[in-house]
Design a protein around this motif. Structure first.
Motif: not given
Length: 672
Positions: A176, A202, A206, A209-211, A238, A242-246
């Motif tokens: 992140i 990890r 996270t 957060d959501y993938l 990513s 697989t990217e993270r929505w924060t």
């Protein structure tokens, strides 16, 4: 040795057999070759003259540099007369030692220093990551990864520089870009068991957060999320999946809006009385606890389906008729299972929901794994309210959901987000955990209560705020009832438990009542709760050693507690096996006496023999009473043979052992 290196054409140089480096790394060699192409040779090689060949040299140190130059000459990057700096040795006797010194004492660069060096090249020399990657023979992704590491929170970066954490740990923190969050998690985990656990790092980074491939993210869509102000944190590996929505609160709000829109449309098109949107992939248990499932109308079988069922029944009957005394073969067993599964599929056709059912039904809309809203399989109806004599609803019936909803809707108390509600609950529980952990007696009573509460509540302990359970494992054989003395004794223990506390209405009242029990009563619940969790582990499977160890530690006399009977053992093994046991007990004469018996009669005789009911010599009777199949022994790896039974036999002398059931003597097998 000359004092200064001289320039020598690369074509006049060859690697010396004295060069100690015999192996290399092809990927590293390609990176080095790219750097040489960009910068040339910036460090001299070391060589010795070739005898009788003036101007030619054998390179004893710098073979990789020479190979890189030769390769670049071959592909036309360097000219054929490209020159390299060579420090010439006057005496070749020291060639091997010098080659070893140059290779042996090289120190790999600290990854933290490499990260900052890449950063400085880009900042000071106005280069791009692509330029740096080309110069050092690396991929652009690798360079970007090192630049990401260079931007770590300062405490994390200094730990990498000092060797306190590995590169893998640093990369976990770099997953992140929020450096404040990195520093906080690093401080939380410092000195703990999980400080170097990449997965735990990890996970903590996270939380909330959501993938990108989460069903909620797929439902909302990337564009809508970004347009609403949602933040996306991509690490260098990513993808869109697989990217993270924060910005979890934004995503949750959008999910609720989308589902409510879909629920309204579904209610209008399908005619349901109500469609409730659930922002999850399944309906929570508590959501439908007070509702009545809509059964629907059964579907009649077609003539073809009925005919197929008759065919299955006939085939199953044929297989059973042809089955021998030892049971199904593997092929027959597989066929029976397949036929039974097919029969069940035909029999269990889903019912039809009529329109009049829908008009009064509650449907649930959930999120499919692909992000598409889908209707939950089961419909429900609200039960009729409990009325008083006047026909109204009882005054003391309170709907907690309605109370909470009205409180949240009050203008004096605006609703808070679910995330804030969860965070407050976590902080509240942290305070409680500290106090429970520092009061041993309180914690013991609480733990026993949690286990007993979960095990005794008819509808499950859904309101139990703990994961501590004493769940009984699923039986390996469904519907099995042994009828052994141990089973009877367990039933007696179970019946003797003080269950007065379970009659209280609320969980808090049940807890207080439980704590008011005597120490002996609470201890009985502890033993019962722990004992019921034990698994049935077949001999040789993982866990057998521990089961046997516990039995030996308790000094259990297995032969006093269990004797083989026709139902529990001899009907389940082959006739030759039983006869072999007869021979081991009484020799060939005893075996011959029962050799002509039918399997059923032989099993009955075996039950009598191994329970001491057949009149034989005392020595042989002791062997029979001490014998157990290996699977029932506490030491299956070193089973007691019938020949060794004399040493262990002692179960027929009429004495009572400390581990024998109360009131039962060593002749307990007679009652088995």
């Amino acid at each position: 040795m000359s004092k200064l290196p001289i320039l020598v054409r690369a074509c006049d140089c060859e690697k010396s057999p004295s060069n100690v480096r015999k192996s290399s790394d092809s990927a590293a060699d390609l990176q080095f070759r790219a750097n040489v192409a960009a910068r040339g040779i910036i460090q001299n090689l070391i060589g010795v003259p070739v005898p009788r060949k003036k101007g030619q040299y054998r390179i004893v140190a710098g073979g990789r540099r020479l190979d890189a130059v030769h390769s670049l000459i071959e592909d036309g990057t360097f000219a054929a007369d490209y020159c390299i700096p060579v420090l010439v040795l006057g005496d070749s006797k020291d060639a091997i030692e010098i080659s070893l010194s140059e290779n042996f004492f090289k120190l790999d660069m600290n990854p933290a220093d490499a990260c900052r060096a890449f950063q400085d090249i880009i900042a000071l020399e106005k280069k791009t990551p692509v330029d740096v990657a080309k110069r050092f023979g690396l991929t652009e992704r690798f360079v970007l990864g090192r630049l990401r590491l260079a931007g770590l929170a300062e405490p994390v970066f200094e730990a990498l520089r000092g060797g306190d954490i590995t590169l893998d740990v640093a990369m976990a923190y770099a997953s992140i870009s929020d450096t404040e969050r990195q520093a906080n998690i690093f401080d939380e985990l410092a000195g703990s068991y999980y400080a170097d656990n990449v997965n735990e790092i990890r996970r903590r980074l996270t939380i909330g957060d959501y993938l990108g491939n989460d069903p909620k993210a797929l439902l909302v869509g990337r564009e809508a999320y970004a347009a609403a102000g949602g933040q996306i944190d991509c690490d260098l590996f990513s993808t869109s999946q697989t990217e993270r929505w924060t910005s979890g609160d934004i995503l949750e709000r959008l999910v609720v809006e989308r589902l409510q829109e879909a629920a309204a449309a579904l209610a209008a098109s399908e005619g349901f009385a109500e469609v409730r949107a659930i922002p999850a992939t399944r309906v929570p248990y508590m959501e439908t606890l007070r509702l009545t499932p809509v059964e629907g109308e059964p579907v009649a079988l077609s003539p073809e389906e009925e005919e197929r069922q008759r065919e299955i029944e006939a085939e199953l009957e044929t297989i059973n008729d042809n089955c021998d005394e030892e049971g199904y073969t593997e092929e027959e067993d597989a066929r029976v299972r397949a036929l039974e599964a097919e029969y069940a599929r035909i029999e269990e056709k889903p019912p039809i929901i009529l329109d009049e059912h829908k008009a009064s039904a509650i449907a649930y809309l959930v999120i499919g794994a692909d992000g598409v809203p889908r209707l939950h399989d089961q419909l429900y109806t609200c039960p009729a309210p409990v009325g008083d004599d006047e026909g109204g609803v009882e005054d003391d019936v309170i709907d907690e959901d309605e109370v909470q909803a009205s409180e949240e809707a009050s203008p004096d108390r605006p609703a808070i987000s679910q995330r804030l509600r969860d965070e407050l609950a976590m902080m509240k529980t942290e305070i409680l955990k500290v106090h429970v952990a520092t009061d041993t007696h309180f914690a013991l009573d609480l733990g026993i209560f949690f286990m007993a509460e979960a095990a005794t509540q008819k509808y499950g302990a859904y309101d139990l705020p703990s994961d501590l359970r004493a769940n009984a494992p699923s039986p390996r054989v469904y519907g099995f009832e042994s009828g052994t003395p141990a089973a009877e004794h367990w039933a007696s223990l179970d019946a003797g438990l003080d269950r007065s506390w379970t009659e209280a209405k609320s969980i808090s009242e049940r807890y207080d009542a439980f704590c008011a029990l005597s120490e002996e009563a609470r201890g009985a619940w502890l033993g019962w709760s722990v004992a019921r969790t034990l698994h049935a582990v077949p001999a040789g499977d993982r866990g057998t050693d521990m089961i046997d160890h516990l039995g030996r530690k308790l000094e259990i006399d297995m032969a006093a507690w269990w004797r083989p009977t026709a139902r529990t053992y001899f009907d389940r093994v082959s006739k030759p096996r039983i006869l072999d046991l007869f021979e081991e007990i009484g020799g060939i004469e005893l075996k011959s006496r029962y050799g002509a018996s039918k399997k059923h009669d032989l099993a009955a005789s075996a039950e009598k023999l191994f329970s001491g009911q057949i009149i034989i010599e005392a020595e042989l009777k002791e062997k029979a009473l001490a014998w157990l199949p290996d699977e029932m022994r506490l030491s299956p790896n070193s089973p007691l043979s019938l020949e060794d039974a004399d040493a262990d036999a002692g179960a027929s002398d009429g004495t009572v052992d400390s581990d024998t059931p109360d009131g039962l003597t060593s002749d307990i097998p007679h009652a088995a």
